[in-house]
Motif scaffolding. Structure first.
Motif, mmCIF file in Angstrom:
data_model
loop_
_atom_site.group_PDB
_atom_site.id
_atom_site.type_symbol
_atom_site.label_atom_id
_atom_site.label_comp_id
_atom_site.label_asym_id
_atom_site.label_seq_id
_atom_site.Cartn_x
_atom_site.Cartn_y
_atom_site.Cartn_z
ATOM 1 N N UNK A 26 -3.264 -2.348 -5.365
ATOM 2 C CA UNK A 26 -1.880 -2.190 -4.931
ATOM 3 C C UNK A 26 -1.243 -3.535 -4.632
ATOM 4 N N UNK A 27 -2.002 -4.455 -4.058
ATOM 5 C CA UNK A 27 -1.458 -5.766 -3.758
ATOM 6 C C UNK A 27 -1.301 -6.601 -5.021
ATOM 7 N N UNK A 28 -2.151 -6.366 -5.998
ATOM 8 C CA UNK A 28 -1.970 -7.013 -7.291
ATOM 9 C C UNK A 28 -0.653 -6.591 -7.917
ATOM 10 N N UNK A 29 -0.301 -5.305 -7.774
ATOM 11 C CA UNK A 29 0.989 -4.812 -8.274
ATOM 12 C C UNK A 29 2.135 -5.497 -7.549
ATOM 13 N N UNK A 30 1.950 -5.650 -6.214
ATOM 14 C CA UNK A 30 3.007 -6.319 -5.452
ATOM 15 C C UNK A 30 3.208 -7.750 -5.929
ATOM 16 N N UNK A 31 2.089 -8.452 -6.143
ATOM 17 C CA UNK A 31 2.206 -9.827 -6.606
ATOM 18 C C UNK A 31 2.874 -9.894 -7.978
ATOM 19 N N UNK A 32 2.511 -8.962 -8.841
ATOM 20 C CA UNK A 32 3.133 -8.961 -10.170
ATOM 21 C C UNK A 32 4.618 -8.642 -10.085
ATOM 22 N N UNK A 33 4.977 -7.732 -9.193
ATOM 23 C CA UNK A 33 6.394 -7.417 -9.017
ATOM 24 C C UNK A 33 7.155 -8.625 -8.490
ATOM 25 N N UNK A 34 6.507 -9.343 -7.568
ATOM 26 C CA UNK A 34 7.160 -10.544 -7.055
ATOM 27 C C UNK A 34 7.321 -11.583 -8.155
ATOM 28 N N UNK A 35 6.326 -11.700 -9.009
ATOM 29 C CA UNK A 35 6.431 -12.641 -10.122
ATOM 30 C C UNK A 35 7.532 -12.235 -11.087
ATOM 31 N N UNK A 36 7.623 -10.920 -11.352
ATOM 32 C CA UNK A 36 8.696 -10.440 -12.227
ATOM 33 C C UNK A 36 10.054 -10.721 -11.606
ATOM 34 N N UNK A 37 10.176 -10.437 -10.292
ATOM 35 C CA UNK A 37 11.449 -10.689 -9.610
ATOM 36 C C UNK A 37 11.796 -12.165 -9.646
ATOM 37 N N UNK A 38 10.773 -13.015 -9.466
ATOM 38 C CA UNK A 38 11.021 -14.452 -9.531
ATOM 39 C C UNK A 38 11.459 -14.878 -10.927
ATOM 40 N N UNK A 39 10.828 -14.288 -11.961
ATOM 41 C CA UNK A 39 11.212 -14.618 -13.340
ATOM 42 C C UNK A 39 12.624 -14.153 -13.653
ATOM 43 N N UNK A 40 12.968 -12.941 -13.188
ATOM 44 C CA UNK A 40 14.323 -12.431 -13.404
ATOM 45 C C UNK A 40 15.338 -13.297 -12.684
ATOM 46 N N UNK A 41 15.016 -13.675 -11.441
ATOM 47 C CA UNK A 41 15.922 -14.526 -10.681
ATOM 48 C C UNK A 41 16.116 -15.867 -11.369
ATOM 49 N N UNK A 42 15.030 -16.407 -11.913
ATOM 50 C CA UNK A 42 15.148 -17.676 -12.632
ATOM 51 C C UNK A 42 15.964 -17.524 -13.902
ATOM 52 N N UNK A 43 15.768 -16.387 -14.606
ATOM 53 C CA UNK A 43 16.531 -16.162 -15.839
ATOM 54 C C UNK A 43 18.010 -15.968 -15.550
ATOM 55 N N UNK A 44 18.322 -15.236 -14.475
ATOM 56 C CA UNK A 44 19.726 -15.025 -14.113
ATOM 57 C C UNK A 44 20.367 -16.323 -13.675
ATOM 58 N N UNK A 45 19.596 -17.161 -13.008
ATOM 59 C CA UNK A 45 20.134 -18.440 -12.582
ATOM 60 C C UNK A 45 20.365 -18.508 -11.093
ATOM 61 N N UNK A 46 19.314 -18.553 -10.327
ATOM 62 C CA UNK A 46 19.436 -18.668 -8.889
ATOM 63 C C UNK A 46 19.653 -20.123 -8.518
ATOM 64 N N UNK A 47 20.611 -20.373 -7.643
ATOM 65 C CA UNK A 47 20.926 -21.719 -7.198
ATOM 66 C C UNK A 47 20.282 -21.936 -5.834
ATOM 67 N N UNK A 48 19.477 -22.976 -5.741
ATOM 68 C CA UNK A 48 18.764 -23.270 -4.508
ATOM 69 C C UNK A 48 19.748 -23.689 -3.418
ATOM 70 N N UNK A 49 19.606 -23.084 -2.246
ATOM 71 C CA UNK A 49 20.499 -23.412 -1.141
ATOM 72 C C UNK A 49 20.341 -24.858 -0.684
#
Length: 649
Positions: A108-131
């Motif tokens: 279950x935690x492996x799934x969480x880590x993968x989801x976080x990685x996917x979210x990070x990849x999506x955020x990077x693809x969309x273009x997140x601007x570092x505060x």
């Protein structure tokens, strides 16, 4: 030191069943005693945990690190989730380390880590601007709401003469003789004069309402006069949907321009940077040239339309009042007369006089519009607006250029940023709210015009067939029908004529000033002073003479066609393609570039890409249509393709 690792699972909650591994024990008895105590504590703590949440928890008690593996009850046939000794050794935490989900074992935690990685990849693809790129964090978290303060200097006298012929200075009242002696004494010291004025600096915060009103006034222009001609072939409902969509696009483009203005203000410390300056700054020399070409093309096209329609309205008014037909005296004479009248008022009039004239005209626009809407809605056939037979959504694309022209306000955004002192919240409110008012007005305007002409035979043909041309090839002019035929009543006819002329004059004044500023920007001179006066005749001639030549040519449909070209290529390029490209370069080209504000429009690269790609598609489609490529494909290519398909089948 004794370090032990305990693996405690829910299947074996009894301390006797726990698996124990020991390393480097220096004292066997001490370790055993300590272990028994710690196992009892851990077992008690484990009993309080719920059995349904699959999560591993590390606990630290003294020198012993205990890993509590909280698992659901095992089901027969499923593999055991018990961690192996190698897992424990591999995931051994450091002493005093605060553990997160990354240190936790389990599927279950492996799934969480993968989801976080996917979210990070999506955020990077969309273009997140570092505060961290924001220079002034106080602006971002709203500890400080504005970038700078507009200062207004107020003049006041230091002394005043009261009604008893005494002069009051500060808190003292002096007789005339005392005042004279003091004046002589202070004059000799050259430090004070009783009539010397003083100036006080006060904060002059910009008004959100005033900024929104400025945007509304800029948006409401003569483009509204051409709107019914392109909305009627599409139908009221499809054209209304297109209006709302176009407003959303223009509002987003306006907020993007505001973001660019704020970032440029933070980088340069200069207020009032115009659109051409922003284009040169973010797009370089080539982008600045392209933006400048689009700017001049749009303004020249719109001025051509305004001079043409303004001259026609003026000729109609003179004919109704005096019976004199200016068109009969010479081709283009009404346009020349109208251009000379408005141009002379702007050229020779003082700034205050022109502002007063514009204010009167704006008042006339508002009053005449409210009057024609109130009267027109009472006489309109509202059922025709929603009649399914009159809805042709396939014609909406052809209406988009003039719809965009009717909603233009982007050139005023840098001024709004300066007025509201770089306050992001106020600026966004002013742009969205100020542009929404013209949207409502345009919807009501279309309803009045289409509803009052639905029963007219030639206009009925437009609504039912979805074409703007009659069988004779003549383009229908709804405003002309109301003005010449008087459909809807004489009062409605007069109100439409008044609104039309006032809207054209107010819009033309703003366009002339905008073109004047653009020429001074190109020439790198000020808008005042001796150097400007030297160039003033040439600048005004360059602003008015080229479009006047085109407007006086006598082309029948020049008003609508000029606005159509301006919207398809000028507005789309200047306010829908270039702003997202500039923002893209500002946000994402250099990840280390300092910013004054984080993105003011959500969606990142998706929003920017959707904006400029939609506008680019419109430009390509309209360019192909204007060049006749689409008609050529329909007439020449499509029949051949259909023939080949028919033979193969």
């Amino acid at each position: 030191m004794c370090v032990e690792y305990l693996d405690i699972s829910h299947e074996n909650l009894q301390p006797s069943a726990m698996q124990t591994r020991r390393r480097n024990c220096t004292s066997q008895s001490i370790c055993q005693t300590r272990r028994r105590i710690q196992i009892m504590l851990v077992g008690t703590y484990t009993a309080l945990l719920t059995l349904t949440q699959p999560r591993d928890i590390y606990g630290f008690t003294g020198d012993v690190r205990v890993k509590i593996v909280r698992r659901p009850l095992h089901v027969s046939g499923l593999r055991s989730l018990r961690s192996t000794e190698e897992d424990l050794v591999e995931n051994e935490p450091a002493a005093g380390q605060v553990l997160t989900g990354d240190h936790i074992d389990g599927d279950d935690n492996l799934v969480r880590r993968r989801l976080r990685n996917v979210a990070s990849s999506v955020s990077s693809a969309i273009g997140k601007v570092d505060e961290k790129r924001v220079v002034f964090s106080e602006l971002q978290n709203r500890d400080v709401d504005r970038m700078f303060s507009n200062i207004e200097y107020k003049k006041k006298e230091m002394s005043s003469l009261d009604s008893n012929n005494h002069r009051t200075v500060g808190n003292f009242t002096l007789t005339p003789s005392q005042q004279l002696r003091k004046q002589r004494r202070l004059s000799r010291a050259a430090t004070y004069s009783p009539l010397q004025p003083t100036f006080s600096a006060i904060h002059a915060p910009g008004s959100t309402f005033a900024a929104a009103a400025l945007i509304s006034g800029t948006t409401i222009g003569a483009g509204v006069l051409a709107l019914p001609a392109v909305a009627a072939p599409a139908g009221f409902l499809p054209s209304s949907g297109a209006l709302i969509l176009a407003w959303a696009y223009m509002a987003v483009g306006g907020v993007l321009l505001a973001e660019l203005s704020i970032n440029a203000l933070g980088e340069t410390g200069r207020t009032g940077l115009g659109i051409l300056e922003l284009q040169r700054r973010y797009l370089g020399k080539a982008g600045g040239i392209a933006g400048g070409f689009a700017y001049f093309f749009l303004h020249y096209a719109v001025i051509v339309a305004y001079l043409s329609q303004g001259g026609s309205n003026l000729a109609c008014a003179i004919r109704d009042v005096s019976g004199l037909d200016l068109d009969a005296l010479g081709r283009g004479l009404p346009q020349i007369f109208f251009s000379a009248s408005v141009g002379s008022a702007i050229y020779f009039g003082s700034k205050r006089a022109v502002e007063a004239l514009n204010n009167v005209m704006v008042g006339g626009v508002i009053l005449s519009f409210l009057g024609l809407v109130a009267i027109g809605l009472s006489t309109a056939d509202l059922g025709a607006l929603i009649n399914p037979e009159f809805q042709h959504p396939e014609n909406v694309v052809n209406a988009l250029p003039i719809i965009f022209v009717s909603l233009v306000f982007g050139n005023i955004v840098p001024t709004v940023v300066t007025q509201l002192e770089g306050d992001r919240k106020k600026i966004t409110t002013a742009i969205v709210g100020g542009s929404a008012v013209p949207l409502v007005m345009l919807l009501a305007w279309n309803a009045v015009i289409i509803g009052n002409l639905a029963h007219v035979p030639e206009f009925y043909e437009v609504l039912s067939t979805g074409t703007a041309f009659t069988d004779a090839g003549k383009q229908i002019d709804p405003i002309g029908l109301l003005q010449s035929e008087g459909h809807g009543g004489v009062l409605l006819k007069d109100l439409v004529a008044t609104f039309s002329e006032f809207a054209i004059v107010t819009s033309l004044i703003g366009l002339v000033y905008g073109m004047r500023d653009a020429f001074t920007d190109v020439l790198k001179i000020s808008t005042e002073g001796k150097e400007f006066n030297k160039w003033k005749p040439a600048i005004f001639a360059g602003v008015l003479i080229p479009p006047l030549v085109v407007a006086s040519a006598g082309y029948e449909h020049i008003f609508i066609d000029a606005l159509d070209l301006g919207g398809a290529f000028g507005v789309s390029t200047l306010f829908l393609v270039l702003p997202p490209l500039m923002v893209w370069k500002s946000r994402y080209e250099d990840p280390d570039r300092s910013l004054t504000t984080l993105p003011m429009v959500p969606g990142g690269k998706l929003t920017l890409g959707a904006l400029w790609k939609a506008a680019g598609t419109l430009i390509i489609e309209q360019g192909a249509d204007k060049l006749g490529i689409i008609d050529w494909v329909k007439e020449e290519i499509m029949p051949q393709i259909e023939g080949v398909i028919h033979q193969l089948s």
